[in-house]
Enzyme design. Structure first.
Site, mmCIF file in Angstrom:
data_model
loop_
_atom_site.group_PDB
_atom_site.id
_atom_site.type_symbol
_atom_site.label_atom_id
_atom_site.label_comp_id
_atom_site.label_asym_id
_atom_site.label_seq_id
_atom_site.Cartn_x
_atom_site.Cartn_y
_atom_site.Cartn_z
ATOM 1 N N THR A 52 64.351 -11.547 27.002
ATOM 2 C CA THR A 52 65.284 -11.229 28.097
ATOM 3 C C THR A 52 65.747 -12.527 28.751
ATOM 4 O O THR A 52 66.220 -12.509 29.886
ATOM 5 C CB THR A 52 64.631 -10.313 29.164
ATOM 6 O OG1 THR A 52 63.456 -10.969 29.656
ATOM 7 C CG2 THR A 52 64.268 -8.954 28.610
ATOM 8 N N SER A 53 65.597 -13.646 28.020
ATOM 9 C CA SER A 53 65.936 -14.932 28.649
ATOM 10 C C SER A 53 67.310 -15.432 28.215
ATOM 11 O O SER A 53 68.291 -15.252 28.932
ATOM 12 C CB SER A 53 64.850 -15.946 28.348
ATOM 13 O OG SER A 53 65.059 -17.100 29.122
ATOM 14 N N ARG A 54 67.400 -16.043 27.043
ATOM 15 C CA ARG A 54 68.696 -16.475 26.506
ATOM 16 C C ARG A 54 68.664 -16.307 24.986
ATOM 17 O O ARG A 54 67.657 -16.639 24.340
ATOM 18 C CB ARG A 54 68.975 -17.947 26.843
ATOM 19 C CG ARG A 54 69.442 -18.204 28.267
ATOM 20 C CD ARG A 54 70.827 -17.636 28.556
ATOM 21 N NE ARG A 54 71.253 -17.877 29.930
ATOM 22 C CZ ARG A 54 71.040 -17.067 30.960
ATOM 23 N NH1 ARG A 54 70.392 -15.927 30.777
ATOM 24 N NH2 ARG A 54 71.498 -17.368 32.170
ATOM 25 N N HIS B 71 72.560 -7.625 28.072
ATOM 26 C CA HIS B 71 72.349 -8.577 29.174
ATOM 27 C C HIS B 71 72.422 -7.881 30.540
ATOM 28 O O HIS B 71 73.242 -8.233 31.384
ATOM 29 C CB HIS B 71 73.382 -9.721 29.095
ATOM 30 C CG HIS B 71 72.856 -10.990 29.706
ATOM 31 N ND1 HIS B 71 73.045 -12.227 29.142
ATOM 32 C CD2 HIS B 71 72.132 -11.209 30.832
ATOM 33 C CE1 HIS B 71 72.477 -13.142 29.897
ATOM 34 N NE2 HIS B 71 71.915 -12.549 30.930
ATOM 35 N N ILE C 209 60.316 -15.452 36.545
ATOM 36 C CA ILE C 209 60.432 -14.168 35.833
ATOM 37 C C ILE C 209 59.192 -13.933 34.962
ATOM 38 O O ILE C 209 58.666 -12.818 34.905
ATOM 39 C CB ILE C 209 61.725 -14.119 34.992
ATOM 40 C CG1 ILE C 209 62.948 -14.190 35.916
ATOM 41 C CG2 ILE C 209 61.785 -12.850 34.131
ATOM 42 C CD1 ILE C 209 64.283 -14.332 35.200
ATOM 43 N N ASP D 271 53.457 -22.897 28.967
ATOM 44 C CA ASP D 271 54.497 -23.529 29.781
ATOM 45 C C ASP D 271 54.135 -25.002 29.889
ATOM 46 O O ASP D 271 52.982 -25.336 30.167
ATOM 47 C CB ASP D 271 54.510 -22.865 31.190
ATOM 48 C CG ASP D 271 55.777 -23.191 31.971
ATOM 49 O OD1 ASP D 271 56.113 -24.386 32.095
ATOM 50 O OD2 ASP D 271 56.423 -22.252 32.471
ATOM 51 N N ASP E 30 67.594 -8.408 25.265
ATOM 52 C CA ASP E 30 68.648 -8.160 26.256
ATOM 53 C C ASP E 30 69.708 -9.251 26.149
ATOM 54 O O ASP E 30 70.721 -9.193 26.844
ATOM 55 C CB ASP E 30 68.028 -8.169 27.668
ATOM 56 C CG ASP E 30 69.020 -7.813 28.761
ATOM 57 O OD1 ASP E 30 69.745 -6.807 28.591
ATOM 58 O OD2 ASP E 30 69.090 -8.535 29.775
ATOM 59 N N GLU F 86 76.335 -13.527 21.937
ATOM 60 C CA GLU F 86 76.688 -12.405 22.817
ATOM 61 C C GLU F 86 78.038 -12.569 23.495
ATOM 62 O O GLU F 86 78.655 -11.583 23.906
ATOM 63 C CB GLU F 86 75.597 -12.176 23.870
ATOM 64 C CG GLU F 86 75.500 -13.270 24.920
ATOM 65 C CD GLU F 86 74.457 -12.959 25.992
ATOM 66 O OE1 GLU F 86 73.327 -12.607 25.639
ATOM 67 O OE2 GLU F 86 74.791 -13.097 27.182
HETATM 68 P P1 NAI Z 1 62.072 -20.610 36.084
HETATM 69 O O1 NAI Z 1 62.692 -21.971 36.113
HETATM 70 O O2 NAI Z 1 61.389 -20.093 37.319
HETATM 71 O O3 NAI Z 1 60.995 -20.528 34.887
HETATM 72 C C1 NAI Z 1 61.220 -21.033 33.617
HETATM 73 C C2 NAI Z 1 59.912 -21.606 33.124
HETATM 74 O O4 NAI Z 1 60.073 -21.978 31.752
HETATM 75 C C3 NAI Z 1 59.477 -22.864 33.894
HETATM 76 O O5 NAI Z 1 58.168 -22.692 34.403
HETATM 77 C C4 NAI Z 1 59.533 -23.950 32.835
HETATM 78 O O6 NAI Z 1 58.529 -24.963 33.007
HETATM 79 C C5 NAI Z 1 59.296 -23.140 31.564
HETATM 80 N N1 NAI Z 1 59.647 -23.839 30.329
HETATM 81 C C6 NAI Z 1 60.554 -24.826 30.133
HETATM 82 N N2 NAI Z 1 60.517 -25.227 28.840
HETATM 83 C C7 NAI Z 1 59.580 -24.475 28.219
HETATM 84 C C8 NAI Z 1 59.073 -24.415 26.890
HETATM 85 N N3 NAI Z 1 59.530 -25.245 25.942
HETATM 86 N N4 NAI Z 1 58.109 -23.528 26.615
HETATM 87 C C9 NAI Z 1 57.621 -22.697 27.570
HETATM 88 N N5 NAI Z 1 58.053 -22.721 28.844
HETATM 89 C C10 NAI Z 1 59.022 -23.582 29.166
HETATM 90 O O7 NAI Z 1 63.228 -19.623 35.609
HETATM 91 P P2 NAI Z 1 63.265 -18.034 35.753
HETATM 92 O O8 NAI Z 1 63.964 -17.670 37.009
HETATM 93 O O9 NAI Z 1 61.929 -17.477 35.476
HETATM 94 O O10 NAI Z 1 64.275 -17.659 34.551
HETATM 95 C C11 NAI Z 1 63.905 -17.833 33.214
HETATM 96 C C12 NAI Z 1 65.111 -17.588 32.332
HETATM 97 O O11 NAI Z 1 65.473 -16.206 32.385
HETATM 98 C C13 NAI Z 1 66.396 -18.314 32.780
HETATM 99 O O12 NAI Z 1 66.447 -19.621 32.236
HETATM 100 C C14 NAI Z 1 67.481 -17.446 32.224
HETATM 101 O O13 NAI Z 1 67.857 -17.958 30.964
HETATM 102 C C15 NAI Z 1 66.827 -16.075 32.039
HETATM 103 N N6 NAI Z 1 67.443 -15.030 32.861
HETATM 104 C C16 NAI Z 1 67.869 -13.871 32.257
HETATM 105 C C17 NAI Z 1 68.450 -12.859 32.986
HETATM 106 C C18 NAI Z 1 68.908 -11.566 32.372
HETATM 107 O O14 NAI Z 1 69.707 -10.822 32.987
HETATM 108 N N7 NAI Z 1 68.454 -11.201 31.192
HETATM 109 C C19 NAI Z 1 68.677 -13.015 34.444
HETATM 110 C C20 NAI Z 1 68.125 -14.238 34.997
HETATM 111 C C21 NAI Z 1 67.566 -15.213 34.216
#
Ligand code: NAI
Length: 332
Positions: free
Chosen positions: A235-237, A298, A159, A178, A261, A266
């Site tokens: 928009t993550s958590r 969300h 993302i 990252d 988001d 939440e």
């Molecule tokens: P991903 O696994 O492809 O990318 C996450 C990245 O964060 C990885 O490259 C990882 O190395 C990095 N990371 C881990 N610890 C870190 C730190 N301390 N500092 C910086 N980077 C760090 O996951 P993706 O698919 O990109 O999703 C990311 C997050 O988005 C998910 O964990 C989820 O919480 C959130 N999400 C939110 C949605 C929404 O509707 N708002 C929908 C889908 C996901």
């Protein structure tokens, strides 16, 4: 196979039923839909089921997992990417199959991130209301040109990278942080330490997962390192951000804008219609009083394409569970 679906909304039913209909006869499952969120009070609804299908705010802590185990449930399929709501150690100990949908549409979340930034920056949400009331004044609607600004992407995974690519197309400079740097991001931006990213970015956008290490990554100290007037986007958590600290930074005028988001508490609010009720969460209510804060409930993932992908992957994960074949989306 009987699967109790929790936090099921009409759009979940529709997409899961469609995917079930399209699946080969041997791969179809019986979905039993529950509007309720899974927690210790509702776990009994899974009685007689082989698995549960859950979403972001269903709580799969040790007591809930123990109850599910005693009911004979052995599969947990998540309709989302993040799995911070599952006590994985307990799930593993009890022998649960736990699988998620790792990537349903990174672009959907990335595009929503941009929608938040663009709305908040150019105040289109306020302009919409004004114009409908015949008020065409521009006072208070002043934005900034994003071209040439620096955007910091915390977490350059799927993302984060999709978001970075859109900002790149707008002519922004990109910084990333990252622990596992991505060559695809390095091709368009610069990898830096978190403190440097915070100090140099006009917009800081969070895209890392919620873990013990990232909980309250944004706190009083990290906020004080951000550029005065910068925008924070999450928009993550929700748990990545200490909301109390954000409110302090907004009140001191250090933080310029906040778009979220997701929100730490939440589960008490989102995905429900609370419009006729008094909301007890004073922190959330305080946040909503700032004119420079934009909150959505969300919905980053919420596109037709993403729902379809979620449903299909969920059925495929259940297919692996039934067949006992290795599942690429297993997290246990
Ligand atoms: P991903 O696994 O492809 O990318 C996450 C990245 O964060 C990885 O490259 C990882 O190395 C990095 N990371 C881990 N610890 C870190 C730190 N301390 N500092 C910086 N980077 C760090 O996951 P993706 O698919 O990109 O999703 C990311 C997050 O988005 C998910 O964990 C989820 O919480 C959130 N999400 C939110 C949605 C929404 O509707 N708002 C929908 C889908 C996901």
């Amino acid at each position: 196979m009987r699967i109790a679906v929790f936090s099921a909304r009409p759009y979940d039913r529709h997409s899961l039923d469609q995917a079930n209909k399209a699946a080969a006869a041997g791969q179809r499952v019986q979905f039993l839909y529950n509007e309720a969120t899974l927690d210790s009070r509702t776990a009994a609804l899974a009685d007689g089921c082989d698995g549960v299908c859950v979403f972001v705010n269903d709580r799969l802590d040790a007591p809930v997992l123990q109850t599910l185990h005693e009911l004979g449930v052995s599969a947990i399929v998540l309709r989302c990417a993040g799995f911070n709501n599952v006590d994985l150690a307990t799930a593993q100990r009890l022998g649960f199959f736990v699988a998620r949908v790792p990537a349903y549409s990174p672009e959907a979340v990335a595009e929503h991130t941009l929608a938040l930034v663009m709305t908040l920056n150019r105040h289109t949400h306020r302009a919409y209301n004004r114009v409908r009331e015949g008020n065409f004044m521009l006072n208070g609607l002043l934005g900034r040109t994003l071209h040439g600004k620096t955007v910091g992407i915390v977490g350059t995974g799927k993302i984060g990278l999709a978001t970075a690519r859109i900002f790149k197309g707008m002519g922004c400079r990109l910084l990333g942080h990252d622990p596992y740097p991505s060559p695809a991001f390095q091709a368009i931006g610069e990898d830096v330490e978190l403190d440097e990213l915070l100090a140099r970015s006009d917009i800081v956008s969070l895209h890392c997962p919620l873990t013990a290490q990232t909980e309250h990554l944004i706190n009083d100290v990290s906020l004080s390192r951000m550029k005065p007037g910068a925008m924070l986007v999450n928009t993550s958590r929700g748990g990545l951000v200490d909301t109390g600290a954000v409110i302090r930074a907004l009140k001191s005028r250090h933080l310029g804008h906040v778009a979220i988001d997701v929100y730490e508490q939440e589960s008490e609010l989102f995905f429900q219609d609370r419009s006729g009720e008094i909301i007890d969460d004073d922190v959330f209510q305080r946040l909503m009083t700032f004119p420079n804060v934009l909150v959505t409930g969300h919905q980053g993932f919420f596109t037709a394409e993403a729902l379809e992908e979620i449903a299909q992957t969920t059925l495929a994960n259940l297919g692996h569970f039934t067949a006992g074949t290795p599942c690429p989306n297993c997290v246990t």
